[in-house]
Design a protein around this motif. Structure first.
Motif, PDB file in Angstrom:
ATOM      1  N   LYS A 116       0.824  -1.215   0.000  1.00 27.00           N
ATOM      2  CA  LYS A 116       0.000   0.000   0.000  1.00 27.00           C
ATOM      3  C   LYS A 116       0.865   1.275   0.000  1.00 27.00           C
ATOM      4  O   LYS A 116       0.515   2.273  -0.632  1.00 27.00           O
ATOM      5  CB  LYS A 116      -0.892  -0.042   1.252  1.00 27.00           C
ATOM      6  CG  LYS A 116      -1.900   1.007   1.406  1.00 27.00           C
ATOM      7  CD  LYS A 116      -3.075   0.938   0.498  1.00 27.00           C
ATOM      8  CE  LYS A 116      -4.066  -0.158   0.737  1.00 27.00           C
ATOM      9  NZ  LYS A 116      -5.035  -0.230  -0.377  1.00 27.00           N
ATOM     10  N   GLU A 146      -3.023  10.426  -0.737  1.00 26.98           N
ATOM     11  CA  GLU A 146      -3.795   9.259  -1.204  1.00 26.98           C
ATOM     12  C   GLU A 146      -4.320   8.441  -0.022  1.00 26.98           C
ATOM     13  O   GLU A 146      -5.479   8.031   0.011  1.00 26.98           O
ATOM     14  CB  GLU A 146      -2.912   8.342  -2.066  1.00 26.98           C
ATOM     15  CG  GLU A 146      -2.683   8.859  -3.469  1.00 26.98           C
ATOM     16  CD  GLU A 146      -1.523   8.128  -4.152  1.00 26.98           C
ATOM     17  OE1 GLU A 146      -1.218   6.986  -3.748  1.00 26.98           O
ATOM     18  OE2 GLU A 146      -0.917   8.716  -5.066  1.00 26.98           O
ATOM     19  N   GLU A 198      -8.134   7.608   1.094  1.00 23.14           N
ATOM     20  CA  GLU A 198      -8.588   6.211   1.097  1.00 23.14           C
ATOM     21  C   GLU A 198      -9.095   5.778   2.474  1.00 23.14           C
ATOM     22  O   GLU A 198     -10.123   5.114   2.588  1.00 23.14           O
ATOM     23  CB  GLU A 198      -7.445   5.297   0.649  1.00 23.14           C
ATOM     24  CG  GLU A 198      -7.888   3.840   0.589  1.00 23.14           C
ATOM     25  CD  GLU A 198      -6.826   2.916   0.027  1.00 23.14           C
ATOM     26  OE1 GLU A 198      -5.834   3.405  -0.571  1.00 23.14           O
ATOM     27  OE2 GLU A 198      -6.992   1.688   0.193  1.00 23.14           O
TER      28      GLU A 198
END
Ligand code: SF4
Length: 347
Positions: free
Chosen positions: A147, A206, A210
């Protein structure tokens, strides 16, 4: 009206936070004074929001961030997290709540234990909080490495085998491992090359979107926080002096100190000439701060009133507040470019 009275529904609300470090002298360690590193600071951070906390080195921003997390015990104030005062928690309830509040450190070299593998570093929080073990733990750590843009197969490698940017990604994965709601990003890119800084900032943006994370993004450089922050608070000598939405602050800074910080940002275009202004003198000592407005010894616009009276918050409109005697309600009134013969802060 103050910045905090215009507050919607925050995830975290910091009220009147103070951190004074005692100065001891003599054989018996008698307290002879205090370093007022954080002096009555209030702010809030909404869900999924990033608040940039900016100021010169030594202004107290890092101490404020660490005091919120109780990595340093604050002297006074409250930190309300989802309705509960985090500073009043003890024992098991404190330990359980710590999971929700994490930190990414400035130094990607010093903040990772060189004797632990990356897998053990990232998985440690999950083990401590009983979130995973065995194969499940390994799988979740590898997912996290992927990730944050690292190779999951490097699970058994040690920190020294990674570059500075990769180590900071490990620090990000470690903070994320316990599914926090709020992360203090303590100058997370200032030790990195400029080319790597943008990658880490984009990664943080990001991940925030998320996982719906909230950040307190501490930085000494206003240009670094611009991209990531929804709102920005500017600190000087332990106090917040201006707070606004990111757009407002960069477009229309009201406080003379913020104006000088923005002036100090280099412009990429050499043909573009700017009327830059630098501030005179050094940052005063937080042991014995100046009277009135703490900024008055360096402020090119200082008046007699500034030397004797602390400025109140002025509502500049649209959640924009500045603590300056010259700023008018609705904005305007203080412009350092109108003052001649000054010099820029050195953030
Ligand atoms: Fe400068 Fe006075 Fe405003 Fe302080 S209150 S920033 S000294 S003009």
């Amino acid at each position: 009206m103050t910045p905090e009275s215009s507050n919607p529904e925050p995830l975290i609300e910091v009220k009147n936070l103070k951190k004074f470090f005692p100065i001891r002298k003599g054989l018996f360690g008698k307290v002879v004074g205090h370093v007022k590193a954080v002096d009555d600071v209030s702010f809030h951070v909404g869900r999924g929001e990033t608040l940039g906390l900016v100021g010169e080195s030594g202004c107290g921003k890092t101490t404020a961030g660490r005091s919120v997390l109780r990595l340093i015990e604050p002297t006074a104030g409250s930190v309300i997290v989802e309705g509960v005062d985090f500073l009043k928690l003890e024992g098991e309830t404190l330990r359980a709540k710590r999971k929700d509040l994490q930190i990414i450190f400035q130094d990607p070299y010093g903040s990772l234990n060189p004797r632990m593998t990356v897998g053990a570093i990232v998985g440690e929080g999950m083990v401590v909080h009983g979130l995973a073990k065995g194969e499940e733990l390994t799988r979740r750590v590898k997912d996290l490495l992927h990730k944050v843009g690292l190779n999951p197969n490097h699970y058994n490698r040690y920190p020294h085998e990674f570059s500075g940017g990769q180590r900071q990604r490990i620090g990000v994965a470690r903070a994320l491992a316990v599914s926090p709601k709020f992360i203090v990003c303590d100058e997370p890119v200032s030790a990195l090359d400029v080319s790597i800084q943008a990658q880490i900032i984009n990664l943080l943006a990001e991940l925030r979107d998320e996982f719906h994370l909230s950040y307190l993004f501490v930085a000494h450089d206003l240009s670094v926080v611009e991209h990531l922050s929804n709102r920005v608070a500017v600190m000087y000598l332990g106090k917040i002096v201006e707070t606004a939405t990111s757009e407002d602050l960069y477009r229309s800074p009201q406080h003379p100190y913020t104006q000088a910080l923005l002036d100090a940002i280099p412009v990429a275009d050499p043909k573009k000439k700017r009327d830059r202004l630098t501030l005179k003198g050094d940052v005063p000592s937080p042991v014995n701060p100046p009277s009135g407005c703490y900024f008055h010894p360096r402020c090119p616009l200082a008046e007699e009133k500034c030397r004797v009276e602390a400025p109140p918050w002025v509502d500049c409109g649209g959640s924009h507040f500045a603590a300056c005697h010259l700023v008018k309600p609705g904005g305007g009134g203080a412009d350092i470019h109108a003052a001649k013969g000054s010099t820029a802060p050195n953030p």
